[in-house]
Design a protein around this motif. Sequence first.
Motif, PDB file in Angstrom:
ATOM      1  N   THR A  55      -6.953 -34.368  10.196  1.00 26.21           N
ATOM      2  CA  THR A  55      -6.444 -35.678  10.604  1.00 26.21           C
ATOM      3  C   THR A  55      -7.560 -36.448  11.306  1.00 26.21           C
ATOM      4  OG1 THR A  55      -4.231 -34.766  10.906  1.00 26.21           O
ATOM      5  CG2 THR A  55      -4.679 -36.879  11.943  1.00 26.21           C
ATOM      6  N   ARG A  60      -2.669 -41.392  11.696  1.00 29.08           N
ATOM      7  CA  ARG A  60      -1.523 -40.544  11.393  1.00 29.08           C
ATOM      8  C   ARG A  60      -1.716 -39.924  10.018  1.00 29.08           C
ATOM      9  NH1 ARG A  60       1.762 -45.347  13.573  1.00 29.08           N
ATOM     10  NH2 ARG A  60       2.173 -44.647  15.682  1.00 29.08           N
ATOM     11  N   SER A  62       0.423 -37.293   7.009  1.00 28.75           N
ATOM     12  CA  SER A  62       1.621 -36.559   6.598  1.00 28.75           C
ATOM     13  C   SER A  62       1.305 -35.719   5.375  1.00 28.75           C
ATOM     14  CB  SER A  62       2.765 -37.512   6.255  1.00 28.75           C
ATOM     15  OG  SER A  62       3.219 -38.180   7.402  1.00 28.75           O
ATOM     16  N   LYS A  69       7.992 -31.339   5.711  1.00 30.97           N
ATOM     17  CA  LYS A  69       6.913 -32.308   5.901  1.00 30.97           C
ATOM     18  C   LYS A  69       6.216 -31.976   7.207  1.00 30.97           C
ATOM     19  CE  LYS A  69       8.506 -36.337   3.378  1.00 30.97           C
ATOM     20  NZ  LYS A  69       8.919 -37.743   3.467  1.00 30.97           N
ATOM     21  N   HIS A  71       3.826 -33.743   9.918  1.00 31.77           N
ATOM     22  CA  HIS A  71       3.313 -35.028  10.387  1.00 31.77           C
ATOM     23  C   HIS A  71       2.347 -34.755  11.536  1.00 31.77           C
ATOM     24  CE1 HIS A  71       6.414 -37.043   8.056  1.00 31.77           C
ATOM     25  NE2 HIS A  71       7.306 -36.233   8.608  1.00 31.77           N
ATOM     26  N   SER A  72       1.245 -35.500  11.566  1.00 35.48           N
ATOM     27  CA  SER A  72       0.286 -35.316  12.660  1.00 35.48           C
ATOM     28  C   SER A  72      -0.236 -36.667  13.116  1.00 35.48           C
ATOM     29  CB  SER A  72      -0.872 -34.418  12.219  1.00 35.48           C
ATOM     30  OG  SER A  72      -1.620 -35.054  11.213  1.00 35.48           O
ATOM     31  N   TYR A  73      -0.628 -36.704  14.375  1.00 36.08           N
ATOM     32  CA  TYR A  73      -1.203 -37.913  14.968  1.00 36.08           C
ATOM     33  C   TYR A  73      -2.304 -37.463  15.905  1.00 36.08           C
ATOM     34  CZ  TYR A  73      -1.573 -42.296  17.545  1.00 36.08           C
ATOM     35  OH  TYR A  73      -2.041 -43.441  18.127  1.00 36.08           O
ATOM     36  N   VAL A  90      10.490 -40.484   8.459  1.00 36.17           N
ATOM     37  CA  VAL A  90       9.071 -40.510   8.839  1.00 36.17           C
ATOM     38  C   VAL A  90       8.864 -41.336  10.107  1.00 36.17           C
ATOM     39  CG1 VAL A  90       6.766 -41.216   8.092  1.00 36.17           C
ATOM     40  CG2 VAL A  90       8.342 -40.179   6.462  1.00 36.17           C
ATOM     41  N   PHE A  94       7.190 -39.878  13.620  1.00 36.27           N
ATOM     42  CA  PHE A  94       6.023 -40.388  14.338  1.00 36.27           C
ATOM     43  C   PHE A  94       6.405 -40.950  15.700  1.00 36.27           C
ATOM     44  CE2 PHE A  94       3.938 -40.382  10.121  1.00 36.27           C
ATOM     45  CZ  PHE A  94       2.871 -39.578  10.476  1.00 36.27           C
TER      46      PHE A  94
END
Length: 166
Positions: A55, A60, A62, A69, A71-73, A90, A94
């Motif tokens: 990432t 962000r 996905s 799923k 998800h990363s930030y 989604v 987030f």
Amino acid sequence: MKITALLVLKCDSRSDGSDPVILANATDVSHFGYFQRVTVKQFIVFVGRTVAKRTPPDQRHSVQHEEYKVHSYNRNGLCVVGFMDDHYPVRSAFSVLNKDPAEADKLLKIQRELDETKIILHKTIDSVLERGEKLDSLVEKSSDLSAASQMFYKQAKKTNQCCTIL
């Protein structure tokens, strides 16, 4: 809609290939079979590190795998990774990952104030109970004093009966 895991990782901005370090990890693998749980946790750690490493900073990301799923930030070298099922929106995912620290501080402040209020309330209740005990003691002493004064009155009346004034 289910959150399976949330991870907070420290991502190194250098590209020397070092794995991100897990700072916090919360998983709920209760919906997996008993003998699968350890493997699922290891898989979550592996995928979490891989996704966090890939990432880009301040972005962000996905990834979808079967019915899940990821998800990363990544913000300021901290990467938050969430494992959700496919039905989890989604935008909501987030939103969970990008909580404002000021809001968290407000919640902590409110919790601290509630704890302080609870302590003060316990002290007040203790002091009220202590006052009640003191009042009971005063009532007991008052009744003893009343009985003593009645005895003194009767004794004085008997003593004064022998001396009458004409």
